[in-house]
Motif scaffolding. Structure first.
Motif, mmCIF file in Angstrom:
data_model
loop_
_atom_site.group_PDB
_atom_site.id
_atom_site.type_symbol
_atom_site.label_atom_id
_atom_site.label_comp_id
_atom_site.label_asym_id
_atom_site.label_seq_id
_atom_site.Cartn_x
_atom_site.Cartn_y
_atom_site.Cartn_z
ATOM 1 N N PRO A 1 0.825 -1.209 0.000
ATOM 2 C CA PRO A 1 0.000 0.000 0.000
ATOM 3 C C PRO A 1 0.862 1.264 0.000
ATOM 4 N N VAL A 2 0.315 2.308 -0.588
ATOM 5 C CA VAL A 2 0.986 3.607 -0.613
ATOM 6 C C VAL A 2 -0.015 4.640 -0.109
ATOM 7 N N ALA A 3 0.369 5.354 0.922
ATOM 8 C CA ALA A 3 -0.510 6.378 1.486
ATOM 9 C C ALA A 3 -0.761 7.477 0.462
ATOM 10 N N SER A 4 -1.921 8.090 0.553
ATOM 11 C CA SER A 4 -2.299 9.106 -0.427
ATOM 12 C C SER A 4 -1.335 10.290 -0.429
ATOM 13 N N HIS A 5 -0.784 10.655 0.727
ATOM 14 C CA HIS A 5 0.146 11.787 0.749
ATOM 15 C C HIS A 5 1.476 11.446 0.088
ATOM 16 N N VAL A 6 1.858 10.180 0.082
ATOM 17 C CA VAL A 6 3.079 9.761 -0.616
ATOM 18 C C VAL A 6 2.824 9.748 -2.125
ATOM 19 N N LYS A 7 1.651 9.285 -2.540
ATOM 20 C CA LYS A 7 1.285 9.348 -3.956
ATOM 21 C C LYS A 7 1.269 10.796 -4.431
ATOM 22 N N ASP A 8 0.699 11.670 -3.601
ATOM 23 C CA ASP A 8 0.629 13.090 -3.949
ATOM 24 C C ASP A 8 2.027 13.678 -4.100
ATOM 25 N N TYR A 9 2.937 13.271 -3.236
ATOM 26 C CA TYR A 9 4.318 13.745 -3.317
ATOM 27 C C TYR A 9 4.954 13.329 -4.646
ATOM 28 N N ALA A 10 4.733 12.094 -5.045
ATOM 29 C CA ALA A 10 5.274 11.616 -6.325
ATOM 30 C C ALA A 10 4.697 12.425 -7.487
ATOM 31 N N VAL A 11 3.420 12.731 -7.429
ATOM 32 C CA VAL A 11 2.787 13.547 -8.473
ATOM 33 C C VAL A 11 3.419 14.931 -8.501
ATOM 34 N N ARG A 12 3.618 15.543 -7.327
ATOM 35 C CA ARG A 12 4.191 16.881 -7.272
ATOM 36 C C ARG A 12 5.633 16.903 -7.776
ATOM 37 N N LEU A 13 6.387 15.843 -7.531
ATOM 38 C CA LEU A 13 7.751 15.763 -8.078
ATOM 39 C C LEU A 13 7.715 15.728 -9.602
ATOM 40 N N VAL A 14 6.847 14.904 -10.148
ATOM 41 C CA VAL A 14 6.742 14.798 -11.605
ATOM 42 C C VAL A 14 6.255 16.118 -12.195
ATOM 43 N N MET A 15 5.249 16.710 -11.594
ATOM 44 C CA MET A 15 4.704 17.971 -12.113
ATOM 45 C C MET A 15 5.728 19.103 -12.030
ATOM 46 N N ALA A 16 6.636 19.036 -11.090
ATOM 47 C CA ALA A 16 7.673 20.063 -10.965
ATOM 48 C C ALA A 16 8.645 20.039 -12.136
ATOM 49 N N THR A 17 8.640 18.957 -12.910
ATOM 50 C CA THR A 17 9.524 18.863 -14.078
ATOM 51 C C THR A 17 8.904 19.466 -15.330
ATOM 52 N N HIS A 18 7.661 19.880 -15.267
ATOM 53 C CA HIS A 18 6.961 20.396 -16.444
ATOM 54 C C HIS A 18 7.190 21.897 -16.568
ATOM 55 N N PRO A 19 8.079 22.299 -17.490
ATOM 56 C CA PRO A 19 8.382 23.730 -17.618
ATOM 57 C C PRO A 19 7.171 24.529 -18.104
ATOM 58 N N LYS A 20 7.178 25.783 -17.687
ATOM 59 C CA LYS A 20 6.150 26.745 -18.117
ATOM 60 C C LYS A 20 4.745 26.353 -17.671
ATOM 61 N N THR A 21 4.639 25.734 -16.492
ATOM 62 C CA THR A 21 3.344 25.427 -15.898
ATOM 63 C C THR A 21 3.319 26.012 -14.490
ATOM 64 N N ASP A 22 2.150 26.025 -13.887
ATOM 65 C CA ASP A 22 2.009 26.549 -12.526
ATOM 66 C C ASP A 22 2.748 25.697 -11.500
ATOM 67 N N THR A 23 2.998 24.442 -11.816
ATOM 68 C CA THR A 23 3.626 23.530 -10.866
ATOM 69 C C THR A 23 5.128 23.368 -11.074
ATOM 70 N N ALA A 24 5.668 24.023 -12.077
ATOM 71 C CA ALA A 24 7.085 23.849 -12.434
ATOM 72 C C ALA A 24 8.005 24.422 -11.366
ATOM 73 N N ALA A 25 9.085 23.713 -11.118
ATOM 74 C CA ALA A 25 10.164 24.250 -10.287
ATOM 75 C C ALA A 25 10.904 25.282 -11.139
ATOM 76 N N ALA A 26 11.493 26.262 -10.482
ATOM 77 C CA ALA A 26 12.205 27.328 -11.206
ATOM 78 C C ALA A 26 13.286 26.760 -12.123
ATOM 79 N N ILE A 27 13.990 25.751 -11.654
ATOM 80 C CA ILE A 27 15.067 25.167 -12.454
ATOM 81 C C ILE A 27 14.513 24.466 -13.699
#
Length: 145
Positions: free
Chosen positions: A18-44
Protein backbone atom coordinates in the motif's frame (compact mmCIF):
# COMPACT_ATOMS: atom_id res chain seq x y z
CA UNK A 1 18.63 -18.42 -7.06
CA UNK A 2 15.31 -17.04 -8.22
CA UNK A 3 13.35 -18.82 -10.94
CA UNK A 4 10.64 -17.35 -13.18
CA UNK A 5 7.79 -18.35 -10.88
CA UNK A 6 9.54 -16.79 -7.90
CA UNK A 7 10.10 -13.58 -9.81
CA UNK A 8 6.42 -13.42 -10.76
CA UNK A 9 5.46 -13.88 -7.12
CA UNK A 10 7.75 -11.03 -6.07
CA UNK A 11 6.25 -8.78 -8.76
CA UNK A 12 2.80 -9.59 -7.43
CA UNK A 13 3.91 -8.85 -3.85
CA UNK A 14 5.40 -5.49 -4.83
CA UNK A 15 2.15 -4.39 -6.45
CA UNK A 16 0.24 -5.22 -3.24
CA UNK A 17 2.29 -2.85 -1.07
CA UNK A 18 0.00 0.00 0.00
CA UNK A 19 0.99 3.61 -0.61
CA UNK A 20 -0.51 6.38 1.49
CA UNK A 21 -2.30 9.11 -0.43
CA UNK A 22 0.15 11.79 0.75
CA UNK A 23 3.08 9.76 -0.62
CA UNK A 24 1.28 9.35 -3.96
CA UNK A 25 0.63 13.09 -3.95
CA UNK A 26 4.32 13.75 -3.32
CA UNK A 27 5.27 11.62 -6.32
CA UNK A 28 2.79 13.55 -8.47
CA UNK A 29 4.19 16.88 -7.27
CA UNK A 30 7.75 15.76 -8.08
CA UNK A 31 6.74 14.80 -11.61
CA UNK A 32 4.70 17.97 -12.11
CA UNK A 33 7.67 20.06 -10.96
CA UNK A 34 9.52 18.86 -14.08
CA UNK A 35 6.96 20.40 -16.44
CA UNK A 36 8.38 23.73 -17.62
CA UNK A 37 6.15 26.75 -18.12
CA UNK A 38 3.34 25.43 -15.90
CA UNK A 39 2.01 26.55 -12.53
CA UNK A 40 3.63 23.53 -10.87
CA UNK A 41 7.09 23.85 -12.43
CA UNK A 42 10.16 24.25 -10.29
CA UNK A 43 12.21 27.33 -11.21
CA UNK A 44 15.07 25.17 -12.45
CA UNK A 45 12.67 23.31 -14.78
CA UNK A 46 11.54 26.59 -16.32
CA UNK A 47 15.13 27.58 -16.88
CA UNK A 48 16.69 24.36 -18.16
CA UNK A 49 14.05 21.91 -19.40
CA UNK A 50 12.40 21.70 -22.76
CA UNK A 51 10.13 18.82 -21.73
CA UNK A 52 9.37 17.24 -18.36
CA UNK A 53 8.51 13.68 -17.46
CA UNK A 54 5.27 11.97 -18.45
CA UNK A 55 2.55 10.62 -16.14
CA UNK A 56 4.18 7.20 -16.38
CA UNK A 57 7.08 8.61 -14.37
CA UNK A 58 4.75 8.85 -11.38
CA UNK A 59 3.80 5.20 -11.79
CA UNK A 60 7.48 4.25 -11.99
CA UNK A 61 8.30 6.32 -8.88
CA UNK A 62 5.56 4.61 -6.88
CA UNK A 63 6.59 1.14 -8.05
CA UNK A 64 10.27 1.78 -7.31
CA UNK A 65 9.32 3.14 -3.90
CA UNK A 66 7.41 -0.06 -3.18
CA UNK A 67 10.42 -2.17 -4.14
CA UNK A 68 12.74 -0.11 -1.94
CA UNK A 69 10.36 -0.34 1.02
CA UNK A 70 10.17 -4.13 0.71
CA UNK A 71 13.94 -4.52 0.36
CA UNK A 72 14.31 -2.56 3.59
CA UNK A 73 11.81 -4.79 5.40
CA UNK A 74 8.87 -2.38 5.39
CA UNK A 75 5.38 -2.73 4.00
CA UNK A 76 4.77 0.98 3.58
CA UNK A 77 6.31 3.47 1.17
CA UNK A 78 7.94 6.57 2.65
CA UNK A 79 9.05 9.89 1.22
CA UNK A 80 12.64 8.60 1.42
CA UNK A 81 11.71 5.64 -0.79
CA UNK A 82 10.31 7.98 -3.44
CA UNK A 83 13.28 10.34 -3.16
CA UNK A 84 15.76 7.47 -3.49
CA UNK A 85 14.12 6.39 -6.74
CA UNK A 86 13.71 9.85 -8.24
CA UNK A 87 17.03 10.26 -10.06
CA UNK A 88 16.99 6.81 -11.65
CA UNK A 89 13.32 7.17 -12.56
CA UNK A 90 13.35 10.69 -13.99
CA UNK A 91 16.89 11.06 -15.38
CA UNK A 92 16.11 9.73 -18.85
CA UNK A 93 12.65 11.31 -18.99
CA UNK A 94 13.81 14.95 -18.90
CA UNK A 95 14.71 16.76 -22.11
CA UNK A 96 17.19 19.58 -21.61
CA UNK A 97 16.91 22.85 -23.50
CA UNK A 98 19.73 24.62 -25.32
CA UNK A 99 20.65 26.74 -22.29
CA UNK A 100 21.17 23.64 -20.14
CA UNK A 101 23.27 21.97 -22.83
CA UNK A 102 25.38 25.12 -23.30
CA UNK A 103 25.96 25.53 -19.56
CA UNK A 104 26.67 21.85 -18.89
CA UNK A 105 23.64 21.43 -16.63
CA UNK A 106 22.71 17.78 -16.15
CA UNK A 107 19.39 16.14 -15.46
CA UNK A 108 20.84 14.92 -12.15
CA UNK A 109 21.47 18.51 -11.07
CA UNK A 110 17.91 19.46 -12.01
CA UNK A 111 16.47 16.48 -10.14
CA UNK A 112 18.52 17.28 -7.03
CA UNK A 113 17.18 20.83 -7.04
CA UNK A 114 13.60 19.65 -7.58
CA UNK A 115 13.96 17.33 -4.58
CA UNK A 116 14.99 20.38 -2.52
CA UNK A 117 12.19 22.53 -3.93
CA UNK A 118 9.28 20.11 -3.56
CA UNK A 119 8.56 19.68 0.14
CA UNK A 120 6.49 17.08 1.87
CA UNK A 121 4.09 19.88 2.70
CA UNK A 122 0.88 20.56 0.90
CA UNK A 123 -0.94 23.90 1.10
CA UNK A 124 -4.67 23.90 0.42
CA UNK A 125 -7.49 26.38 0.90
CA UNK A 126 -10.47 25.44 3.02
CA UNK A 127 -13.99 26.29 1.81
CA UNK A 128 -14.09 29.20 4.26
CA UNK A 129 -11.03 30.73 2.56
CA UNK A 130 -8.49 29.91 5.28
CA UNK A 131 -5.22 28.28 4.35
CA UNK A 132 -4.73 24.73 5.59
CA UNK A 133 -1.11 23.55 5.74
CA UNK A 134 -0.54 19.83 6.07
CA UNK A 135 2.95 18.47 6.57
CA UNK A 136 3.46 14.92 5.40
CA UNK A 137 7.22 14.78 5.44
CA UNK A 138 7.80 11.57 7.35
CA UNK A 139 11.37 12.59 8.15
CA UNK A 140 10.41 15.89 9.81
CA UNK A 141 6.95 15.76 11.42
CA UNK A 142 5.04 19.02 11.71
CA UNK A 143 5.34 21.01 14.89
CA UNK A 144 2.05 21.26 16.77
CA UNK A 145 0.42 24.65 16.85
Amino acid sequence: MLDGAGLLELQKLVREVPVASHVKDYAVRLVMATHPKTDTAAAISNQYLRFGSSPRARQALILAGKVRALTQGRFNVSFDDIQSATAATLRHRLILNFEAEAEGVTTDLIIAQILKDVPGTLRRWRPDGLECVTTFDDRHPAEPG
